[in-house]
Write a protein that holds these residues in place. Structure first.
Motif, PDB file in Angstrom:
ATOM      1  N   LEU A 143      -0.872   8.036   4.206  1.00  0.00           N
ATOM      2  CA  LEU A 143       0.279   8.760   5.167  1.00  0.00           C
ATOM      3  C   LEU A 143       0.847   7.438   5.395  1.00  0.00           C
ATOM      4  N   VAL A 144       2.360   7.508   5.314  1.00  0.00           N
ATOM      5  CA  VAL A 144       3.096   6.321   5.620  1.00  0.00           C
ATOM      6  C   VAL A 144       3.991   6.753   6.784  1.00  0.00           C
ATOM      7  N   ASP A 145       3.818   5.945   7.762  1.00  0.00           N
ATOM      8  CA  ASP A 145       4.501   6.270   8.889  1.00  0.00           C
ATOM      9  C   ASP A 145       5.942   5.459   8.911  1.00  0.00           C
ATOM     10  N   TYR A 146       7.068   6.222   8.212  1.00  0.00           N
ATOM     11  CA  TYR A 146       8.164   5.550   7.884  1.00  0.00           C
ATOM     12  C   TYR A 146       9.068   5.586   9.061  1.00  0.00           C
ATOM     13  N   ASN A 147       8.934   4.691  10.261  1.00  0.00           N
ATOM     14  CA  ASN A 147       9.591   4.594  11.405  1.00  0.00           C
ATOM     15  C   ASN A 147      10.764   3.477  11.313  1.00  0.00           C
ATOM     16  N   HIS A 148      10.795   2.894  10.237  1.00  0.00           N
ATOM     17  CA  HIS A 148      11.918   1.768   9.739  1.00  0.00           C
ATOM     18  C   HIS A 148      12.221   0.711  10.711  1.00  0.00           C
ATOM     19  N   VAL A 149      11.042   0.421  11.441  1.00  0.00           N
ATOM     20  CA  VAL A 149      11.167  -0.947  12.331  1.00  0.00           C
ATOM     21  C   VAL A 149       9.879  -1.599  12.242  1.00  0.00           C
ATOM     22  N   GLN A 150      10.017  -2.690  12.197  1.00  0.00           N
ATOM     23  CA  GLN A 150       8.669  -3.514  12.307  1.00  0.00           C
ATOM     24  C   GLN A 150       8.999  -4.664  13.383  1.00  0.00           C
ATOM     25  N   LEU A 151       7.827  -5.614  13.528  1.00  0.00           N
ATOM     26  CA  LEU A 151       8.086  -6.524  14.870  1.00  0.00           C
ATOM     27  C   LEU A 151       9.145  -7.131  15.043  1.00  0.00           C
ATOM     28  N   ASP A 152       9.917  -7.788  13.946  1.00  0.00           N
ATOM     29  CA  ASP A 152      10.949  -8.769  14.184  1.00  0.00           C
ATOM     30  C   ASP A 152      12.396  -8.140  14.173  1.00  0.00           C
ATOM     31  N   ASP A 153      12.337  -6.809  13.301  1.00  0.00           N
ATOM     32  CA  ASP A 153      13.514  -6.251  13.131  1.00  0.00           C
ATOM     33  C   ASP A 153      13.471  -4.831  12.559  1.00  0.00           C
ATOM     34  N   THR A 154      14.629  -4.286  11.894  1.00  0.00           N
ATOM     35  CA  THR A 154      14.606  -3.210  11.017  1.00  0.00           C
ATOM     36  C   THR A 154      13.609  -3.765   9.711  1.00  0.00           C
ATOM     37  N   VAL A 155      13.012  -2.632   9.112  1.00  0.00           N
ATOM     38  CA  VAL A 155      12.507  -2.821   7.774  1.00  0.00           C
ATOM     39  C   VAL A 155      13.603  -3.197   6.773  1.00  0.00           C
ATOM     40  N   GLU A 156      14.607  -2.423   6.922  1.00  0.00           N
ATOM     41  CA  GLU A 156      15.812  -2.563   6.011  1.00  0.00           C
ATOM     42  C   GLU A 156      16.394  -4.228   6.122  1.00  0.00           C
ATOM     43  N   ASN A 157      16.414  -4.769   7.397  1.00  0.00           N
ATOM     44  CA  ASN A 157      16.855  -5.873   7.436  1.00  0.00           C
ATOM     45  C   ASN A 157      15.844  -7.040   7.016  1.00  0.00           C
ATOM     46  N   ILE A 158      14.747  -6.647   6.879  1.00  0.00           N
ATOM     47  CA  ILE A 158      13.900  -7.901   6.509  1.00  0.00           C
ATOM     48  C   ILE A 158      13.104  -7.819   5.008  1.00  0.00           C
ATOM     49  N   LYS A 159      12.878  -6.501   4.633  1.00  0.00           N
ATOM     50  CA  LYS A 159      12.337  -6.514   3.395  1.00  0.00           C
ATOM     51  C   LYS A 159      12.271  -4.811   3.113  1.00  0.00           C
ATOM     52  N   ALA A 160      13.391  -4.339   2.571  1.00  0.00           N
ATOM     53  CA  ALA A 160      13.659  -2.803   2.572  1.00  0.00           C
ATOM     54  C   ALA A 160      12.736  -2.264   1.616  1.00  0.00           C
ATOM     55  N   LEU A 161      12.232  -1.105   1.644  1.00  0.00           N
ATOM     56  CA  LEU A 161      11.511  -0.428   0.703  1.00  0.00           C
ATOM     57  C   LEU A 161      11.953   0.559  -0.317  1.00  0.00           C
ATOM     58  N   GLY A 162      13.348   0.626   0.132  1.00  0.00           N
ATOM     59  CA  GLY A 162      14.007   1.590  -0.971  1.00  0.00           C
ATOM     60  C   GLY A 162      13.518   2.997  -0.857  1.00  0.00           C
ATOM     61  N   ASP A 163      13.453   3.668  -2.211  1.00  0.00           N
ATOM     62  CA  ASP A 163      13.354   5.023  -2.263  1.00  0.00           C
ATOM     63  C   ASP A 163      11.589   5.282  -2.191  1.00  0.00           C
ATOM     64  N   LEU A 164      11.074   5.285  -1.340  1.00  0.00           N
ATOM     65  CA  LEU A 164       9.522   5.309  -1.115  1.00  0.00           C
ATOM     66  C   LEU A 164       8.975   6.290  -2.211  1.00  0.00           C
ATOM     67  N   CYS A 165       9.420   7.540  -1.959  1.00  0.00           N
ATOM     68  CA  CYS A 165       8.932   8.554  -2.889  1.00  0.00           C
ATOM     69  C   CYS A 165       8.832   8.242  -4.325  1.00  0.00           C
ATOM     70  N   GLU A 166      10.210   7.675  -4.913  1.00  0.00           N
ATOM     71  CA  GLU A 166      10.146   7.391  -6.183  1.00  0.00           C
ATOM     72  C   GLU A 166       9.225   6.035  -6.534  1.00  0.00           C
ATOM     73  N   LYS A 167       8.972   5.208  -5.434  1.00  0.00           N
ATOM     74  CA  LYS A 167       8.111   4.176  -5.662  1.00  0.00           C
ATOM     75  C   LYS A 167       6.744   4.554  -5.973  1.00  0.00           C
ATOM     76  N   PHE A 168       6.262   5.525  -5.075  1.00  0.00           N
ATOM     77  CA  PHE A 168       4.864   6.073  -5.244  1.00  0.00           C
ATOM     78  C   PHE A 168       4.853   6.944  -6.686  1.00  0.00           C
ATOM     79  N   THR A 169       5.663   7.706  -6.826  1.00  0.00           N
ATOM     80  CA  THR A 169       5.652   8.585  -7.970  1.00  0.00           C
ATOM     81  C   THR A 169       5.718   7.876  -9.427  1.00  0.00           C
TER      82      THR A 169
END
Lengths: 299, 321
Positions: free
Chosen positions: A175-201
């Motif tokens: 289960l991935v809790d894709y809430n887009h925010v981590q401690l310092d900033d947004t995930v997108e601003n720090i190290k974006a995950l892109g299309d997670l569905c595509e990554k996993f598939t």
């Protein structure tokens, strides 16, 4: 279905109240990532998915839930208490000396808690190991593992992703809790995950994307995942960090900050009012229209 | 000097795993793409359903083993000690040790014995970073037979165990009947200081291949009229406090010898214990705050001062002889 939705949403409100209350009382903790994953975990424990026996926490036949994002301990602490593993009074003592509820979970102390966590990126490997053990011993159970989205920046997660695919561990559900925010900033601003569905598939997994705050859809996703054989499945839950507390939503500041007394009062009021959940209770809301996407496995 | 047959220590690990897999369906052997080096390819061949090659993923290997242990299996993680203890340290700390899981760690190619591969592959810090972990047991056997016994004992010993053994063929100085018990120092030669009335000039505590060097050192010293008691302190944690106190009471000086950094290793553990409980003059033999390098194991033992003569000189120096 509306009745079931209302039942589960009431549990989620209770759990959210517990989360902000215990963190507020403790004076420290991580509310954001517990509030974002509330439907995911409540759907699992209270939606008839996970097999467990509160009166017999070590029951051999149980499914396993591995909390990899250990900072969401308060979410599990509430869920386990409300499921009957121990008294809700324990939540009064979060983070206190001698408490069973440590700042990050120490499994040995907590009835029903499977594996200590706090250093990120380790839980999916553990889930895989349990899945191997289940396979070897003929155990029919399933293994669920909750990770944060920021946590996916840990390289060890992807080692485990490859292992589960390599060995076709279809009794594993990540289960991935894709809430887009981590401690310092947004995930997108720090190290974006892109299309997670595509990554996993691409890695050989089945992937299901859901609205992580629609608890009925979450439960349906678990059922779909269980029916998928031959490969592990990830449920990518689109969520909002701090969900349910208006001033916490989407704000990195509430990753690891406790509300003060006044803020706690507002938080409890927001949660009681069902902040942001109204749409799920609208009479014409049709869950069929927003049913989870099916598997997109290349298998 | 008695001649001994030389056998690679890792053979003892492989032999023990073969026995364990034959006897217990719960035993699982994991490797991280060095199965030929660690001898777990013997398991891959004989008991393929007990074997899992995790690929070059030490962290995932340890995490997966943790899950297996939670599921009631007895997993052995196997790779070079430097990568097992180093790369997967956080998994070993937070998942294995904090949960006190029944995970066994086989650290192969430890010390300078990996020789020509050079410093990146020579585990000289692994004992230090394993022994500081709560719930961890650390065992450093001296030859292939003791490695086999230690591996068998680890399977039956509850909780996390780190086994450390070398690559090279080393003389097999124990035999089938030699006692081995985790946590109990093995008397090798000279006076048995645990017996009332026995005394010595020096007590030498060694582990790994240095036990053999210590025994040779004691023979040299005996020829000079210096009595030395030699112990195989294979278990670095938990320490055999009884043996150490007996030695501190009955010997004038204590010398430790190990194929590891001086800082944080077995000698450090002995020093931490005795400096508080029974201060005694000590000397420590090991690698002195340095990386290794390429060379034959023999050349490296000479260069880094891990020889019987270094042990004997340390004892002489401490005794003022």
């Amino acid at each position: 279905m509306t009745e079931e939705r209302e039942r589960l949403m009431a549990i989620c409100r209770q759990v959210r109240s517990d989360i902000v209350s215990m963190i507020g009382k403790a004076g420290s903790g991580h509310p954001g990532g517990s509030l974002s994953a509330t439907e995911l975990v409540c759907g699992l424990y209270f939606g008839g998915i996970l097999k467990y026996r509160p009166e017999d926490p070590e029951w051999e036949g149980r499914d396993r839930f591995i909390l990899s994002k250990g900072h969401a301990g308060p979410l599990l602490y509430s869920v386990l208490a409300r499921a009957g593993f121990y008294s809700p009074d324990e939540m009064q003592h979060l983070r206190e000396l001698g408490s069973i509820l440590q700042g990050h979970p120490h499994a040995e102390r907590i009835p029903g808690f499977e594996c200590s966590a706090g250093s990120l990126g380790q839980g999916l490997s553990v889930a895989n190991g349990l899945a191997f053990a289940f396979r070897r011993t003929g155990h029919p159970g399933r293994v669920y593992c909750l990770m944060g989205d920021g946590e996916l920046q840990e390289g060890s997660v992807w080692e485990a992703v490859m292992t589960a695919a390599q060995h076709h561990l279809d009794n594993v559900c990540a289960l991935v809790d894709y809430n887009h925010v981590q401690l310092d900033d947004t995930v997108e601003n720090i190290k974006a995950l892109g299309d997670l569905c595509e990554k996993f598939t691409d890695f050989g997994w089945n992937a299901i994307e859901v609205d992580g705050h629609d608890v009925i859809n979450v439960v349906e996703a678990y059922k779909i995942a269980e029916a998928l054989k031959g490969a592990p499945t990830v449920i990518i839950a689109n969520t909002v960090k701090g969900k349910g507390v208006s001033y916490m939503e989407g704000d990195p500041a509430w990753h690891g900050t406790a509300p003060n007394a006044e803020q706690l009062e507002r938080a409890l009021s927001d949660i009681a009012g069902g902040n942001g959940f109204e749409k799920y209770l609208e009479e014409d809301y049709d869950s069929e229209e927003e049913a989870p996407e099916g598997e997109v496995s290349p298998l | 000097m008695k001649e001994y047959k030389a056998v690679p220590m890792r053979d003892g690990y492989g032999n023990a795993l073969l026995k364990l897999c034959a006897a217990d369906p719960k035993v699982m052997v994991l490797d991280a793409d060095v199965a030929k080096s660690t001898r777990t390819d013997w398991i891959k061949k004989e008991y393929p359903d007990h074997f899992l090659d995790m690929g070059i993923s030490e962290q995932d290997m340890v995490g997966t083993a943790s899950g297996m242990a939670l599921g009631g299996l007895i997993p052995f993680c196997s790779t070079y000690g430097v990568f097992l203890a180093g790369r997967a340290w956080d998994q070993i700390r937070t998942t294995v040790c904090y949960n006190n899981l029944n995970v066994k760690l086989g650290g192969a190619h430890a010390g300078l014995s990996v020789g020509r591969d050079g410093a990146t592959h020579q585990a000289l810090e692994d004992v230090a970073i394993m022994r500081v972990l709560p719930n961890m047991t650390v065992v450093v056997p001296c030859d292939s037979l003791e490695t086999e016994k230690a591996t068998l004992a680890a399977a039956a010993y509850p909780g996390p165990v780190y086994l450390r053994f070398g690559r090279e063929a080393v003389p097999v100085i124990t035999d089938e009947d030699t006692e081995f018990e985790i946590g109990r120092a093995r008397h090798v030669s000279g006076p048995e200081l645990r017996n009332a009335g026995e005394i010595a000039d020096a007590a030498i505590f060694a582990n790994g291949p240095m036990v053999r060097e210590a025994a040779i050192a004691a023979e040299k010293l005996a020829a000079e009229g210096i009595t030395a008691a030699v112990y195989d302190l294979h278990t670095v944690k938990p320490l055999d406090e009884e043996a150490l106190l007996a030695a501190a009471e009955s010997a004038k000086v204590i010398v430790t010898a190990e194929e590891h950094q001086l800082a944080g290793g077995m000698g450090g553990a002995v020093s931490e214990f005795l400096s508080v409980r029974h201060p005694v003059l000590m000397r420590m033999i090991g690698v002195d705050d340095s990386f290794g390098e390429s060379g034959s194991p023999d050349q490296l033992y000479d260069k880094y001062g891990l020889r019987a003569e270094n042990i004997a000189a340390a004892a002489r120096g401490a005794l003022g002889r």
